[in-house]
Design an enzyme around this catalytic site. Structure first.
Site, short mmCIF file in Angstrom:
data_model
loop_
_atom_site.label_atom_id
_atom_site.label_comp_id
_atom_site.label_asym_id
_atom_site.label_seq_id
_atom_site.Cartn_x
_atom_site.Cartn_y
_atom_site.Cartn_z
CG ASP A 119 22.67 4.17 -48.23
OD1 ASP A 119 23.50 4.82 -48.91
OD2 ASP A 119 21.75 4.71 -47.60
CB CYS A 120 21.96 -2.39 -50.02
SG CYS A 120 22.04 -4.19 -50.10
N GLY A 121 25.37 -2.86 -50.58
CA GLY A 121 26.34 -3.41 -51.52
C GLY A 121 25.74 -4.48 -52.42
NE ARG A 125 27.33 0.23 -53.25
CZ ARG A 125 27.28 0.17 -51.91
NH1 ARG A 125 26.27 0.75 -51.26
NH2 ARG A 125 28.22 -0.45 -51.23
#
Length: 142
Positions: free
Chosen positions: A10-12, A15
């Site tokens: 859920d963390c850019g 990712r």
């Protein structure tokens, strides 16, 4: 080559770091640390190998940091680790382990400092920022 990423999908930033690892032709071992947190001993070892303090690895934003009073300078490393074990969301991410070292990869392109394999082509962050150019080199920063 063994590469491990302690990842939050859920963390850019996490990712993007994962994308840069894969852009080097490496498929890392992905540990979703919110589902499978590291043990206290392993977390302490990772922090030691990064050469940072326990506080340097604590995430404040979007966590119970304030509610738990973790900003108090009297909180010890052991108390901070206790909080991180009870609330893994407090562990900042992504932490990447490679043969060249261990690093909290914030911003995501700091993963390039410990990747032993070259980038294979262009890479853009999710926001469109070019990090690696078409020749596989770090793009010039403004």
């Amino acid at each position: 080559m063994d590469v491990i990423i302690y990842h939050n999908p859920d963390c850019g930033t996490s990712r993007n770091a994962l994308g840069l690892i894969r852009n080097a032709g490496v498929e890392p071992h992905i540990i979703e640390y919110l589902k499978t947190p590291p043990t206290r001993l392993l977390l302490r070892q990772l922090i030691h190998r990064m050469g940072v303090s326990v506080r340097d690895v604590v995430r404040e934003k979007g966590t119970p940091f304030q509610e738990l009073g973790l900003g108090d300078p009297a909180i010890t490393d052991d108390q901070m680790l206790d909080a991180m074990m009870a609330h893994p969301i407090l562990i900042n991410r992504p932490i990447v382990v490679t043969p060249l070292g261990v690093k909290l990869c914030r911003p995501s392109e700091t993963v390039l400092d410990i990747l032993p394999a070259p980038q294979l082509g262009e890479f853009r962050k999710e926001d469109g920022e070019i990090v690696i150019d078409a020749a596989g080199r770090r793009a010039a920063t403004a």
